[in-house]
Enzyme design. Sequence first.
Site, PDB file in Angstrom:
ATOM      1  N   HIS A 125       0.801  -1.234   0.000  1.00  0.00           N
ATOM      2  CA  HIS A 125       0.000   0.000   0.000  1.00  0.00           C
ATOM      3  C   HIS A 125       0.828   1.275   0.000  1.00  0.00           C
ATOM      4  O   HIS A 125       0.284   2.372  -0.003  1.00  0.00           O
ATOM      5  CB  HIS A 125      -0.955   0.023   1.210  1.00  0.00           C
ATOM      6  CG  HIS A 125      -0.249   0.230   2.521  1.00  0.00           C
ATOM      7  ND1 HIS A 125       0.327  -0.795   3.227  1.00  0.00           N
ATOM      8  CD2 HIS A 125      -0.026   1.354   3.255  1.00  0.00           C
ATOM      9  CE1 HIS A 125       0.863  -0.326   4.339  1.00  0.00           C
ATOM     10  NE2 HIS A 125       0.684   0.981   4.376  1.00  0.00           N
TER      11      HIS A 125
HETATM   12  C1  UD1 Z   1      -1.883   5.676   5.886  1.00  0.00           C
HETATM   13  C2  UD1 Z   1      -0.546   6.176   6.381  1.00  0.00           C
HETATM   14  C3  UD1 Z   1       0.502   5.095   6.190  1.00  0.00           C
HETATM   15  C4  UD1 Z   1       0.082   3.803   6.827  1.00  0.00           C
HETATM   16  C5  UD1 Z   1      -1.296   3.404   6.357  1.00  0.00           C
HETATM   17  C6  UD1 Z   1      -1.752   2.219   7.139  1.00  0.00           C
HETATM   18  C7  UD1 Z   1      -0.116   8.592   6.142  1.00  0.00           C
HETATM   19  C8  UD1 Z   1       0.605   9.610   5.369  1.00  0.00           C
HETATM   20  N1  UD1 Z   1      -0.107   7.349   5.631  1.00  0.00           N
HETATM   21  O1  UD1 Z   1      -1.757   5.441   4.489  1.00  0.00           O
HETATM   22  O2  UD1 Z   1       1.721   5.505   6.796  1.00  0.00           O
HETATM   23  O3  UD1 Z   1       1.008   2.809   6.506  1.00  0.00           O
HETATM   24  O4  UD1 Z   1      -2.222   4.481   6.555  1.00  0.00           O
HETATM   25  O5  UD1 Z   1      -2.729   1.476   6.514  1.00  0.00           O
HETATM   26  O6  UD1 Z   1      -0.662   8.874   7.174  1.00  0.00           O
HETATM   27  N2  UD1 Z   1      -9.372   4.993   2.313  1.00  0.00           N
HETATM   28  C9  UD1 Z   1     -10.554   4.321   2.368  1.00  0.00           C
HETATM   29  N3  UD1 Z   1     -11.060   4.007   3.599  1.00  0.00           N
HETATM   30  C10 UD1 Z   1     -10.445   4.340   4.765  1.00  0.00           C
HETATM   31  C11 UD1 Z   1      -9.241   5.035   4.676  1.00  0.00           C
HETATM   32  C12 UD1 Z   1      -8.704   5.361   3.451  1.00  0.00           C
HETATM   33  O7  UD1 Z   1     -11.152   3.993   1.352  1.00  0.00           O
HETATM   34  O8  UD1 Z   1     -10.969   4.015   5.844  1.00  0.00           O
HETATM   35  C13 UD1 Z   1      -8.792   5.306   0.982  1.00  0.00           C
HETATM   36  C14 UD1 Z   1      -9.102   6.699   0.499  1.00  0.00           C
HETATM   37  O9  UD1 Z   1      -9.272   6.664  -0.873  1.00  0.00           O
HETATM   38  C15 UD1 Z   1      -7.813   7.442   0.815  1.00  0.00           C
HETATM   39  C16 UD1 Z   1      -6.747   6.376   0.641  1.00  0.00           C
HETATM   40  O10 UD1 Z   1      -7.375   5.171   1.060  1.00  0.00           O
HETATM   41  O11 UD1 Z   1      -7.606   8.542  -0.012  1.00  0.00           O
HETATM   42  C17 UD1 Z   1      -5.505   6.612   1.437  1.00  0.00           C
HETATM   43  O12 UD1 Z   1      -5.786   6.786   2.822  1.00  0.00           O
HETATM   44  P1  UD1 Z   1      -4.775   7.641   3.775  1.00  0.00           P
HETATM   45  O13 UD1 Z   1      -5.178   7.506   5.185  1.00  0.00           O
HETATM   46  O14 UD1 Z   1      -4.612   9.007   3.225  1.00  0.00           O
HETATM   47  O15 UD1 Z   1      -3.406   6.938   3.543  1.00  0.00           O
HETATM   48  P2  UD1 Z   1      -3.024   5.414   3.557  1.00  0.00           P
HETATM   49  O16 UD1 Z   1      -2.524   5.044   2.206  1.00  0.00           O
HETATM   50  O17 UD1 Z   1      -4.142   4.615   4.149  1.00  0.00           O
HETATM   51  N1  UDP Z   2      -3.237  -5.917   9.224  1.00  0.00           N
HETATM   52  C1  UDP Z   2      -4.518  -6.414   9.444  1.00  0.00           C
HETATM   53  N2  UDP Z   2      -5.271  -6.807   8.368  1.00  0.00           N
HETATM   54  C2  UDP Z   2      -4.804  -6.745   7.091  1.00  0.00           C
HETATM   55  C3  UDP Z   2      -3.499  -6.235   6.870  1.00  0.00           C
HETATM   56  C4  UDP Z   2      -2.744  -5.817   7.960  1.00  0.00           C
HETATM   57  O1  UDP Z   2      -4.961  -6.513  10.590  1.00  0.00           O
HETATM   58  O2  UDP Z   2      -5.529  -7.110   6.165  1.00  0.00           O
HETATM   59  C5  UDP Z   2      -2.441  -5.465  10.374  1.00  0.00           C
HETATM   60  C6  UDP Z   2      -1.067  -6.082  10.482  1.00  0.00           C
HETATM   61  O3  UDP Z   2      -1.108  -7.312  11.187  1.00  0.00           O
HETATM   62  C7  UDP Z   2      -0.316  -5.016  11.265  1.00  0.00           C
HETATM   63  C8  UDP Z   2      -0.930  -3.726  10.761  1.00  0.00           C
HETATM   64  O4  UDP Z   2      -2.177  -4.085  10.187  1.00  0.00           O
HETATM   65  O5  UDP Z   2      -0.571  -5.151  12.653  1.00  0.00           O
HETATM   66  C9  UDP Z   2      -0.051  -3.060   9.743  1.00  0.00           C
HETATM   67  O6  UDP Z   2      -0.702  -1.944   9.233  1.00  0.00           O
HETATM   68  P1  UDP Z   2      -0.416  -1.355   7.790  1.00  0.00           P
HETATM   69  O7  UDP Z   2       0.327  -2.326   6.967  1.00  0.00           O
HETATM   70  O8  UDP Z   2      -1.707  -0.832   7.296  1.00  0.00           O
HETATM   71  O9  UDP Z   2       0.460  -0.061   8.122  1.00  0.00           O
HETATM   72  P2  UDP Z   2       2.027   0.177   8.353  1.00  0.00           P
HETATM   73  O10 UDP Z   2       2.480  -0.729   9.438  1.00  0.00           O
HETATM   74  O11 UDP Z   2       2.703  -0.048   7.055  1.00  0.00           O
HETATM   75  O12 UDP Z   2       2.095   1.618   8.724  1.00  0.00           O
END
Ligand code: UD1
Ligand code: UDP
Length: 373
Positions: A210
Amino acid sequence: MTDPLEVLVVAGARPNFIKIASLVDALDAHPDRFAVSIVHTGQHYDETLSRVFFDELEIPRPDINLEVGSGSHARQTARIMTAFESVLEQRRPELVVVVGDVNSTVACALVATKLGVPVAHVEAGLRSFDRTMPEEINRVVTDAISDLLFVSEPSGMDNLAREGIPRERTHFVGNVMIDTLLKHRDRAAGSSILADLGLAGERYAVLTVHRPGNVDSAETFGRLVGAVVEIARDLPVIFPVHPRTLDRIRETGLRDGLESSRGLRTISPLGYLDFLALQSAAALVLTDSGGIQEETTALGVPCLTLRENTERPVTVTHGTNVLVGTDPGRIVSEATRALSGESKRPESPPQLWDGKAGHRIATILEQWRTRRA
Ligand code: UD1
Ligand code: UDP
């Protein structure tokens, strides 16, 4: 007898919820010493990215949800800051705790510090040294303005020292995400996910991806998918798709490639217990997640990280993690190597990844308060 320390814990995105679960547990174990409130910023809001973690990990319901939703970095960060400022003006806690490296982390740390509320950063000091990652900016800024910095691995202490953060602010306490894993591992063993996916007793791999650097470029994402499709010819690959990634799959022509691969199976994001069960029994995990690099090391499961760098080097030096970047040839050959049993098996987990990080933080917070009194 003094009043309990009023602590406001901030969480906004999936990995934050998993980190605060054990931290809030450790603080709530001492209601005479800590009065904890939780602010959910609403950065993540889908049921599968938010609520499921509160339910499964029995995290107390947030006292406040700022409901900021998605947006560009500036818009999202600004919305969190504006909403959080009002909360702090009303509540005036003695301490704000932020975790990890997401936009919610830096936004709330900035607001608190400017209002004169001390900030504790849990998972401080991690550095990828790659400032094209939004998280790296969030880490550097949050650490620079935090009063208490709780560090999960030795590299974090070195990084903070190099950046001139006073030593008395930094505390090597271990890893709250691993606290949560160790606490819930037995419950995860009861998950039916392997049977549900028809994988019980089978060898399989798990993929998560992601990071914007991997999925926002159709070319890079296409190369990654190509490598995984190749691996999936011999081994089923389960791919719980993050919403950012789903958006990119829809926007690009990658859906057809994914659907035509027999072995590569896309599913919705999983809850914590199901995902823990899935990664625990996997022959191999391919990921660009920060947290999953750590969890696979704690579980002893081989992990290939689809990035050129990591802010969690202990998972490479003392764990199961191998940085493989995004070159398809390298990914496929490293996967073959890992699956042949040649991958490294650590003898012991990284230092202080023992399930007690939350308790160490609680003890240090008490001492901090006594010193301030
Ligand atoms: C964010 C964090 C990233 C983390 C990740 C965990 C920042 C800059 N990034 O990235 O460090 O690893 O979360 O998963 O804070 N969206 C949905 N539903 C939701 C949330 C998001 O559909 O509940 C979609 C939206 O289109 C949104 C996109 O995901 O624009 C990205 O969401 P965002 O929270 O901005 O960043 P992540 O890529 O999730
Ligand atoms: N995780 C989860 N379900 C999923 C994928 C990840 O519960 O389908 C959990 C995973 O075990 C870990 C956390 O989400 O505890 C990691 O989050 P993510 O990869 O979104 O963010 P990052 O750690 O890269 O910031």
